[in-house]
Enzyme design. Sequence first.
Site, PDB file in Angstrom:
ATOM      1  N   TYR A 136       0.855  -1.190   0.000  1.00  0.00           N
ATOM      2  CA  TYR A 136       0.000   0.000   0.000  1.00  0.00           C
ATOM      3  C   TYR A 136       0.886   1.232   0.000  1.00  0.00           C
ATOM      4  O   TYR A 136       1.576   1.512   0.980  1.00  0.00           O
ATOM      5  CB  TYR A 136      -0.917  -0.071   1.228  1.00  0.00           C
ATOM      6  CG  TYR A 136      -1.859   1.086   1.472  1.00  0.00           C
ATOM      7  CD1 TYR A 136      -2.060   2.108   0.551  1.00  0.00           C
ATOM      8  CD2 TYR A 136      -2.583   1.143   2.661  1.00  0.00           C
ATOM      9  CE1 TYR A 136      -2.930   3.143   0.803  1.00  0.00           C
ATOM     10  CE2 TYR A 136      -3.465   2.178   2.933  1.00  0.00           C
ATOM     11  CZ  TYR A 136      -3.632   3.174   2.003  1.00  0.00           C
ATOM     12  OH  TYR A 136      -4.497   4.200   2.268  1.00  0.00           O
ATOM     13  N   LYS A 164      -1.405  -1.351  -3.988  1.00  0.00           N
ATOM     14  CA  LYS A 164      -2.411  -0.296  -4.087  1.00  0.00           C
ATOM     15  C   LYS A 164      -1.682   1.029  -4.212  1.00  0.00           C
ATOM     16  O   LYS A 164      -0.822   1.353  -3.392  1.00  0.00           O
ATOM     17  CB  LYS A 164      -3.305  -0.279  -2.847  1.00  0.00           C
ATOM     18  CG  LYS A 164      -4.278   0.911  -2.821  1.00  0.00           C
ATOM     19  CD  LYS A 164      -4.944   1.055  -1.462  1.00  0.00           C
ATOM     20  CE  LYS A 164      -5.824   2.304  -1.410  1.00  0.00           C
ATOM     21  NZ  LYS A 164      -6.404   2.533  -0.064  1.00  0.00           N
TER      22      LYS A 164
END
Length: 295
Positions: A136, A164
């Site tokens: 992330y 992400k």
Amino acid sequence: MTFVPKGIIPPIITPLTDEGEVNYPVLRQMVNHLIDNGVHGLFPLGTTGEFYAFDDDTYRKILETVVDETAGRVPVYGGASHITTRGVIRLVKICEEVGVDAVSVLTPMFVSQTQDELYNYYKTIAENTTLPIIMYNNKPKTNVTITPATVAKLADIENIVAVKDSTGDMTNAAEYIRLTRGKDFSVLMGRDTLIYAALCYGATGAIASCANVAPRIAADIYDKYVAGDLEGALEAQFTLAPFRIACGMGTFPAAIKEGLVQEGIPVGKCLDPIGELTPEEKEKLHKVLADMNLV
């Protein structure tokens, strides 16, 4: 590793009572609200879920509640973010015990790591679990980025399955996709205004905070794109965009929670020190939601 993260995955908010305790009945209501409106996964204890606010016992109970209420209808992605490697591994073990399908791991906050340190961070976490790991990158919040070259290197580790990208930098997301082509690896968009663009480049979906408030609209971006209705997917993206831009009001995720309250879901406020939107901001948000036929 055959797990492929895909579709629209809301980082589900954590509903709170007026006393600042987790409101578990409303959390169950949110799970069903989101699944009934077509989302493809749920992600408790992300940034939108105020992951930083809860001790391990509460963290476990939140995960247990979401997994139980979801009952296998969609995958559950557990947020496992901490400033230290051992702290992440501790949270990942809780995720394993609860039975989530995958974990999302943010870059460490506050500490400014080198790319070598980030590589070793994710590699060590991967060595300590069999769960699929989604890296992330939220550079606007952490001031730390995972470069495309580092992501491409980490993509060779079997259970690191995705990244992400919440940088808002489409070139960065495109490089993630370009450099990992041919690998068993996915890229998820983390900026809600760029979901359609990311799908066009080859992303497999998005972790979309606005999907808490507009789940069907967000899911339409993905569903219509996959069905070949590019015009419909783009129209859904344009419909969602004003709400994502309105989320710049207040301190994140105050606008997400206010949107849900205006829709009639009693999720409460964010934990202090995050305050509510001003009356003027609430009025502006209401107009945006009304234009989207959400209130």
